[in-house]
Structure formats: C-alpha cells, structure tokens
Design an enzyme around this catalytic site. Structure first.
Site, PDB file in Angstrom:
ATOM      1  N   HIS A 167       0.881  -1.175   0.000  1.00  0.00           N
ATOM      2  CA  HIS A 167       0.000   0.000   0.000  1.00  0.00           C
ATOM      3  C   HIS A 167       0.919   1.226   0.000  1.00  0.00           C
ATOM      4  CE1 HIS A 167      -2.756   2.964   1.798  1.00  0.00           C
ATOM      5  NE2 HIS A 167      -3.753   2.142   1.551  1.00  0.00           N
ATOM      6  N   CYS A 199      -4.740   2.340  -3.613  1.00  0.00           N
ATOM      7  CA  CYS A 199      -3.492   2.831  -3.022  1.00  0.00           C
ATOM      8  C   CYS A 199      -2.359   1.826  -3.171  1.00  0.00           C
ATOM      9  CB  CYS A 199      -3.665   3.209  -1.556  1.00  0.00           C
ATOM     10  SG  CYS A 199      -4.794   4.566  -1.316  1.00  0.00           S
ATOM     11  N   GLN A 201      -4.324  -5.145   7.339  1.00  0.00           N
ATOM     12  CA  GLN A 201      -5.315  -6.066   6.776  1.00  0.00           C
ATOM     13  C   GLN A 201      -5.293  -7.424   7.470  1.00  0.00           C
ATOM     14  OE1 GLN A 201      -7.560  -5.175   4.560  1.00  0.00           O
ATOM     15  NE2 GLN A 201      -6.722  -3.155   4.045  1.00  0.00           N
TER      16      GLN A 201
END
Lengths: 427, 151
Positions: free
Chosen positions: A140, A383, A220
């Site tokens: 990211h 992203c 995540q």
C-alpha cells in the site's frame, strides 16, 4: 457427543443487529451490501456506546491535571492501551497511539532519519549512503512512499521484492535482496489488493541474520485473524482502528520496547518530554515519547471496545467466516466469463480481499453498476499503484469481507457483476 | 433506473466508437494527465494554427486508458474543439465545467455543448466528475504549453 473440528460458525444475524448502518438502503431502496471493509469497517453499537459513555462521564485531557476526571480519563486511556496491547500479544509500553497506521509508519521512518542528528544511542537507526531499505512491490502507498522519502532524505537506497503473477510477494531473491547493507525490511502482512498473506517468518529470519529491523503493515491482518506480534517476532508493526470496527483517527504502532527506548522522537511538544529548559529538552520514556500533545482519547476507548467485541466473537471464527465468504466469492466470480481474479484463486495463505477485473468493463464502470444495485465495493488501484502496474491492470474492483457479511451478499455481488457485463454489452 | 441517466446512449456510443483516438503527427504539444484516485491516464496532443484566442485547433489526438466516462468525454471534447478557435474551445470548456460542477442542477446549453449535454447525469455523481474532466484538463494544459513556447 462429537466435538466440532473447526471454530463454531458465527451468528451473523445477531452480529448484524449490532451494526445499525447495515439495515439502511441505498440508491432507490436497494438493501446495502457493504463489501468495502478493507477500506473502512462499520462500527457496532458497543463501540459507539463506549465512546459516548466515556465522553458523558469521564472526558478530560489525559496525563495532565490532578482532578478526578483527569484521573478517570487517564485510567480509561491507559486501560484501553493495555487491552489493545494484549490483543496483539505485546506489552502496554510497546503500544503507541498514532493518528492512523500511515502515521505509525511515518513515525518509524522519521525517527530513523532523525537519528542521524541524535546521540549515540540512536546510532543503530541511522540511515545513509550505502544503507538499504527493502520493501515490496505489493505495498500500500502508506508502506511505500514514507520509505522512498526517507531514502531521499538520507541517501539510503530503496530496494524491493517483486510480485508473482497471483499477487504474492516474490521471495525468490530473499537472500540477495536482504543483505548486510539492509537496515530495514518493511512489508505487508496481507495485501490489501490480492489478499495474499506474506510468509512473515521467512522474511524475519533473514532480516535477523543480517541485523535488519522489520516493520510489518498489519492493517489487513489484525482485524481479520489472530495476530501475535511477539510470536511473529517483528520489530515494529502498525494497524488502524477504523479497519477493525473501531473509530477513525486512531492507529497503533507496536515497537519492541528496547527499540522504542532508544529511538528519537518524531513529533515533539507537550506530553512527550521529561524535562524542558530553554537551552534544551529531554524526552519521556515510550510510549509517551511518541505521543506529543493531548492524544485522541475517546478513539482509544472506542478501539478497546472494538478489540473486546472481536475477542468475544473470536478471531479464529472471524477468519473462518471470511474464508467461507472468500471461497464463495472466488467460486462465484470464476463462473462468470471474462472475470479475472487479481490474486490467489484458492484459499491458501490468503485473506478476505477479492480483487478482480472484468474484460470489457472498466472497474469504475463496474463499480457504478454495482453501486446502483446497492453493492458497495472499492474501485481503482486501492493505493497500491505499483502492484497494479506490475500486474498490467489499470484499475480493479475489490470486494472485501468482514464478520457481518453473508453468503447471500456474495451472491448479490456475483449477480451484480453479471449485470455490469449485461449493461455494457459484454456477453 | 438511475444508471441509464448517467450512462446515456451518447456516452456509450462514444465509449465504444471514440472519435479521433490515437496519437497523430504533427503536433505542437503533448501532455500526460492522470487521475490519481483511480489511475486513469491520458496522453493528448494538440496542433494549432495561428496564435492567441484566434488560433485554430487543427487536431486533437490522444491515447487514453480509463472508464467509459473519461473515454467518452475526451471523444466528445475533440468533436467540440477541433476546427474551432482556442477562444471558442475555452468557452466550451467553461460551459462543460459549469455543467459538471452543478451537481445535476445545471441546465446545459445544447448549442454550446452538443453531445456534451449527455454528461448532465454524471454531474450527480461527484466521484465521477473528475473522470469527465480528465481529457479537458489535458487539453487546456496542452494549449497553454503551445502558447507558452510561442511567447
């Protein structure tokens, strides 16, 4: 009586009852199908109640003043820190509250570049020409741009692991990429695009061999499965409150205490000092050293309530539930002609983010059709632009699941994808 | 259904059969613009004749990857500006901008915008307005660069 082999299934209906927003409709009365928890999750009543109760009973600036409210607020704030620390298997003093995970990564990166102007205790964090920082191409932007920037500031060299065709970190060059010049290895625990889980142990083992620090982006993973930073043996890790049923405006940086103790501050000001004279200042021990100014308080209380909520449900069960949804999504989407999964197509070492492209339908257009049917997903590069570029995909559609999603919602998603193809005349 | 309001037939036609697509010579300036939120990109060239507001737009050519809205809007743009003057093209851009920023409450002038009026429905979706404006931003930038190199 037989004992169930896996975790008991979730009572999703009961869980959904805690999330008022899931009962609303969107776009002309369509029931909301919220499949964008990878971007931000929804918050249960328990989290909102905890924040409200705190604000209505004990709100005050923490770590200052001697009045009763200040005491109660400080206890609540530090109590929240302890619950959150225990949730990820670390000590209270090793948890720093930040604005979000992005700020946590920037904190480490800036502390490292600040180290070149700090005393000898910070020498181990210094970066300069000849040093290398290693990241991955799946990152990211939050775990990518700060490292590019720290390399630009310090003259260190940025290197990165490539990516396999199914969106995993390619570790084939692990031993040459992570070498005696490497000072930091920063990598994601689970890709926010492909859902692929990184083999943390392999990278950590190699980093330790060469004496490099490890920074784990756990945004995540922590919300979706049991994660123990001590067991993973990483040096630093970050995650965000708003992706795990908690408030926005709060993130967590974990750092091994010994490292935090030696690391210079990033943001300076009140609260983070030990002694201030006009000629100079000394700094408080961690975590206070890294929490300048009056911190976010109700957010910390809210995040602790989210952690409690997830603990009661059980992260093994959350993960198992998401795997069932992911399996259904992978199966359903693979049956639609022209749909290609961006990421692993089976459940091996993967979490519940399912990204895909549809031949002949741009992700934005697909998102618009899905939105018109009440299906709220993410479109774009999420992203993670370099990852998309590497995989030859300009933009993808991402469905991401959480404990409140249902198999019926997966069916709605798959049917909506079919509708997008029909609408744009792609048979 | 709201979807048809947004994706008018005109838009889908331009998307499937874009006008003046491809990069051509000769050109006076080439620009590359991106939409950072979604990664859509356009490379756009302009060929002018003359200078100032009276300069004639001889050609606009482009290579783009993006959604139907950005593709169709760029195609419509070329219809609106090629063979007109720079001054006229800027006036059309102003009118298109007014439409796109109007949250769906602006009545577009068909005499000025022609096929561009089809984007009225898009203006109701703030997240998509940037898509419709990507090509226009590139065009204005390209013209400014031509004028910049001349002066």
């Amino acid at each position: 009586m037989t004992v169930a082999a896996g975790p008991l299934p979730l009572d999703v209906a009961a869980i959904r009852g805690d999330f008022a927003i899931l009962g609303r409709t969107v776009r002309d009365g369509k029931p909301l199908v919220y499949l964008d928890s990878g971007a931000t999750s929804q918050r249960p009543r328990q989290v909102l109640d905890a924040e409200r109760t705190f604000l209505e009973t004990s709100n005050a600036a923490v770590h200052r003043g001697a009045h009763q409210l200040s005491e109660e607020a400080t206890d609540a704030y530090e109590g929240a820190r302890a619950r959150i620390a225990s949730f990820v298997g670390v000590d209270q003093e090793e948890v720093v509250f930040t604005k979000n995970a992005t700020e946590g990564i920037n904190l480490v990166a800036y502390a490292m570049s600040n180290s070149s102007t700090s005393g000898p205790s910070a020498a181990r964090f210094r970066l300069g020409p000849g040093d290398e920082v290693v990241i991955t191409e799946v990152e990211h932007h939050a775990n990518l741009v700060p490292w590019q920037q720290v390399c630009e500031r310090t003259g260190a060299t940025l290197r990165w692991f490539g990516v396999t065709s199914d969106g995993r970190v390619d570790l084939s060059e692990l031993d040459s990429l992570v070498n005696e010049r490497t000072k930091v290895v920063a990598f994601t625990h689970q890709s926010n695009v492909s859902g692929a889980i990184t083999p943390v142990a392999r990278i950590v083992k190699r980093a330790k061999e060469v004496g490099a620090l490890t920074v784990l982006d756990a945004c995540q993973s922590v919300p979706h499965m049991p994660v123990d930073f001590r067991a993973l043996d990483v040096d630093f890790a970050v995650f965000s409150g708003h992706k795990m049923l908690g408030p926005s405006g709060i993130g967590v940086l974990y750092g091994r205490f010994e490292l935090l103790s030696a690391m210079p501050p990033f943001i300076t000001g009140g609260s983070m000092i030990e002694l201030v004279r006009m000629e100079g200042s000394t700094f408080a021990p961690p975590p206070q050293r890294f929490e300048a100014g009056v911190p976010m308080t109700s957010q910390a209380i809210g995040l602790a309530a989210a952690v409690d909520y997830l603990s009661v449900v059980g992260l093994e069960r959350v993960h198992a539930h998401e795997m069932a949804l992911t399996a259904a999504a992978l199966r359903g989407l693979s049956e639609v002609d022209g749909v290609h999964i961006v990421g692993p197509t089976d459940l091996t070492e993967r979490g519940g983010a399912v990204s895909f492209v549809i031949d002949g339908v741009h992700a934005h257009d697909a998102g618009q059709v899905l939105d018109s049917l009440g299906v709220e997903i993410r479109v774009g590069h999420h992203c993670a632009w370099p990852l998309h570029r590497k995989l030859g995909v300009a933009a993808s559609v991402r469905a991401s699941f959480y404990l409140y999603n249902t198999l019926e919602e997966v069916d709605v998603l798959v049917e909506a994808v079919r509708e997008a193809k029909r609408f744009f005349g792609v048979a | 259904m709201q979807l048809e309001q947004m994706y008018q037939e005109i838009i889908l036609d331009h998307y499937k059969n874009p006008h003046r697509r491809g990069l051509r010579d000769p050109y006076d300036a080439e620009v590359h613009h991106v939409n950072p939120t979604c990664g859509d990109e356009v490379t756009l060239r302009v060929k002018l004749e003359g200078s100032g507001a009276e300069a004639k737009v001889v050609d606009v050519s482009y290579d783009a990857q993006g959604c139907s809205i950005s593709q169709a809007a760029t195609s419509v743009l070329t219809d609106l500006v090629v063979d007109g003057t720079v001054g006229e093209s800027f006036a059309k851009h102003e009118e298109f901008l007014r439409l796109m920023q109007g949250r769906g409450k602006v009545e577009p002038d068909e005499d000025v915008l022609e096929d561009g009026i089809a984007f009225a429905g898009v203006a109701k979706y703030p997240a998509r307005v940037k898509c419709a404006l990507l090509g226009w931003m590139a065009f204005k930038d390209a013209v400014a660069r031509v004028e910049g190199t001349e002066s």
